[in-house]
Design a protein around this motif. Structure first.
Motif, PDB file in Angstrom:
ATOM      1  N   UNK A 217       0.867  -1.181   0.000  1.00 33.45           N
ATOM      2  CA  UNK A 217       0.000   0.000   0.000  1.00 33.45           C
ATOM      3  C   UNK A 217       0.903   1.230   0.000  1.00 33.45           C
ATOM      4  N   UNK A 218       0.376   2.341  -0.533  1.00 35.10           N
ATOM      5  CA  UNK A 218       1.133   3.577  -0.426  1.00 35.10           C
ATOM      6  C   UNK A 218       0.589   4.381   0.750  1.00 35.10           C
ATOM      7  N   UNK A 219       1.190   5.532   0.991  1.00 37.89           N
ATOM      8  CA  UNK A 219       0.799   6.315   2.170  1.00 37.89           C
ATOM      9  C   UNK A 219      -0.645   6.784   2.098  1.00 37.89           C
ATOM     10  N   UNK A 220      -1.099   7.158   0.909  1.00 37.56           N
ATOM     11  CA  UNK A 220      -2.481   7.616   0.750  1.00 37.56           C
ATOM     12  C   UNK A 220      -3.457   6.491   1.057  1.00 37.56           C
ATOM     13  N   UNK A 221      -3.138   5.281   0.608  1.00 37.09           N
ATOM     14  CA  UNK A 221      -4.003   4.128   0.836  1.00 37.09           C
ATOM     15  C   UNK A 221      -4.064   3.796   2.326  1.00 37.09           C
ATOM     16  N   UNK A 222      -2.917   3.836   2.989  1.00 36.52           N
ATOM     17  CA  UNK A 222      -2.887   3.567   4.424  1.00 36.52           C
ATOM     18  C   UNK A 222      -3.778   4.542   5.173  1.00 36.52           C
ATOM     19  N   UNK A 223      -3.725   5.799   4.788  1.00 40.71           N
ATOM     20  CA  UNK A 223      -4.585   6.795   5.410  1.00 40.71           C
ATOM     21  C   UNK A 223      -6.059   6.452   5.205  1.00 40.71           C
ATOM     22  N   UNK A 224      -6.403   6.001   3.996  1.00 42.43           N
ATOM     23  CA  UNK A 224      -7.806   5.720   3.706  1.00 42.43           C
ATOM     24  C   UNK A 224      -8.308   4.491   4.460  1.00 42.43           C
ATOM     25  N   UNK A 248       3.067  -2.441   6.059  1.00 45.51           N
ATOM     26  CA  UNK A 248       1.909  -1.577   6.291  1.00 45.51           C
ATOM     27  C   UNK A 248       2.031  -0.913   7.654  1.00 45.51           C
ATOM     28  N   UNK A 249       2.494  -1.692   8.652  1.00 42.14           N
ATOM     29  CA  UNK A 249       2.671  -1.136   9.992  1.00 42.14           C
ATOM     30  C   UNK A 249       3.695   0.001   9.961  1.00 42.14           C
ATOM     31  N   UNK A 250       4.776  -0.208   9.202  1.00 37.94           N
ATOM     32  CA  UNK A 250       5.818   0.818   9.096  1.00 37.94           C
ATOM     33  C   UNK A 250       5.250   2.095   8.480  1.00 37.94           C
ATOM     34  N   UNK A 251       4.446   1.935   7.405  1.00 38.46           N
ATOM     35  CA  UNK A 251       3.842   3.098   6.748  1.00 38.46           C
ATOM     36  C   UNK A 251       2.926   3.833   7.708  1.00 38.46           C
ATOM     37  N   UNK A 252       2.124   3.079   8.476  1.00 39.84           N
ATOM     38  CA  UNK A 252       1.181   3.697   9.405  1.00 39.84           C
ATOM     39  C   UNK A 252       1.914   4.477  10.491  1.00 39.84           C
ATOM     40  N   UNK A 253       2.984   3.894  11.022  1.00 38.81           N
ATOM     41  CA  UNK A 253       3.771   4.578  12.055  1.00 38.81           C
ATOM     42  C   UNK A 253       4.406   5.838  11.486  1.00 38.81           C
ATOM     43  N   UNK A 254       4.919   5.730  10.273  1.00 44.12           N
ATOM     44  CA  UNK A 254       5.544   6.883   9.602  1.00 44.12           C
ATOM     45  C   UNK A 254       4.543   8.027   9.449  1.00 44.12           C
ATOM     46  N   UNK A 255       3.284   7.687   9.207  1.00 42.73           N
ATOM     47  CA  UNK A 255       2.241   8.698   9.051  1.00 42.73           C
ATOM     48  C   UNK A 255       1.749   9.240  10.388  1.00 42.73           C
TER      49      UNK A 255
END
Length: 276
Positions: A217-224, A248-255
Motif C-alpha cells: 500500500x502507499x501512504x495515501x491508501x494507508x490513510x484511507x 503496512x505497519x511501518x507506513x502507518x507509524x511513519x504517518x
C-alpha cells in the motif's frame, strides 16, 4: 420541391435493392456483426439497414430538425444493439461510408432517368444533403456506442470493486472484510464507500478487516484504510484488524497513525477467538 419529392420516391423504391446490394458486397471477414453467420443476426442487420434507407430518403421532404428527431430512435437502437457494441467502430464507420457511396450512384441514376435537364447546382445540393445527413447519423451512432460502452465499463468496474471488497456476513451482527492484493488509491476509495454501504445495509455492529493478503500500500491508501475505521466507528461499527504486514505497519507509524484505539490481532483466527 417536386423534384425533391420525386427523388425521395425513387430512393424509397430502391431501399430494398440498396440493402441487398450492400449486404452482398459486404466484407464478411472483418469481424463483428458484419461477419456473423447467424441467420437471426443477418436478418436483424438487413432490417436495420433497410430501416435506415426508409429514414434517410426523407431528408428531401422533411424539415431538418424533424428529420433528425425522427432518425434518433434508429440511432439509439443500433448504437445499443449488442452485435454493434461488439463490432469495431472503424468497421461501422466503413459501412456508413460505403452506403454513402451507394447513394451517390443512385442519385446519378435518378438524374439519368429524368426527361428534363437537372442543373448541376441542384445535383450538387442533393449529394451534399445526403453526405451531411449520413455524416451526422454516423457521428451520433459512434457517439452513443461510445456512451454505452463506457456505461458497461463503469458497471463492470463497480462489480469488480464490490467483489474485491466483499463484506461477508458471519453471525450476530458480525461481518468480515478480507482484502487481497495491491490496493491503489482508487480501489481504497471504492473499498471505503462499498464497506460503509454494506455495513449499513446488513446492520453490522462488528467488522473484522483482514489485511493478511495485502502486500503493498502507499501512504495515501494507508490513510484511507484508517479513515474507513474511523468512519465505521461513526456509524456504530466496531472493528478488529488482523494480518497487518510489517510494511503496512511501518507506513502507518511513519504517518503518525494512532493504533491505540484500534483492536488489532496478528491473525484472523485470533480475532475470531477474542471475546466481544
Amino acid at each position: 420541391m417536386q423534384r425533391n419529392k420525386e427523388l425521395h420516391d425513387f430512393l424509397l423504391d430502391k431501399a430494398e435493392q440498396l440493402t441487398e446490394e450492400w449486404y452482398e458486397s459486404l466484407d464478411k471477414t472483418g469481424g463483428g456483426v458484419y461477419a456473423s453467420n447467424d441467420p437471426e443476426v443477418i436478418r436483424t442487420l438487413k432490417a436495420q439497414n433497410f430501416e435506415f434507407h426508409q429514414h434517410l430518403c426523407k431528408v428531401f421532404v422533411m424539415e431538418k430538425s424533424s428529420f433528425f428527431q425522427e432518425f434518433d430512435e434508429w440511432i439509439m437502437n443500433v448504437a445499443s444493439d449488442p452485435e454493434h457494441l461488439n463490432t469495431p467502430t472503424h468497421l461501422i464507420m466503413r459501412e456508413f461510408i460505403r452506403v454513402r457511396n451507394q447513394y451517390m450512384v443512385f442519385i446519378d441514376e435518378f438524374i439519368q432517368n429524368q426527361t428534363k435537364l437537372v442543373r448541376q447546382n441542384k445535383i450538387d445540393l442533393w449529394k451534399t444533403v445526403i453526405i451531411e445527413a449520413i455524416d451526422v447519423v454516423m457521428t451520433r451512432v459512434v457517439e452513443e456506442k461510445h456512451n454505452h460502452l463506457n456505461k458497461r465499463i463503469d458497471e463492470q468496474e463497480n462489480t469488480i470493486n464490490e467483489l474485491s471488497s466483499p463484506v461477508i456476513d458471519l453471525s450476530n451482527g458480525k461481518a468480515l472484510l478480507p482484502l487481497v492484493g495491491e490496493i491503489d488509491t482508487f480501489r481504497a476509495s471504492s473499498i471505503l464507500e462499498n464497506t460503509l454501504a454494506k455495513c449499513t445495509e446488513k446492520n453490522t455492529n462488528h467488522l473484522y478487516i483482514d489485511l493478511s493478503g495485502v502486500y503493498l500500500v502507499d501512504t495515501m491508501v494507508a490513510q484511507q484504510i484508517f479513515q474507513l475505521i474511523n468512519a465505521l466507528k461513526l456509524i456504530g461499527v466496531e472493528t478488529t484488524m488482523s494480518g497487518i504486514r510489517p510494511e503496512i505497519a511501518h507506513t502507518a507509524v511513519h504517518l503518525g497513525i494512532d493504533f491505540g484505539n484500534i483492536s488489532i490481532t496478528p491473525t484472523l483466527a485470533k480475532a475470531f477467538s477474542l471475546p466481544n
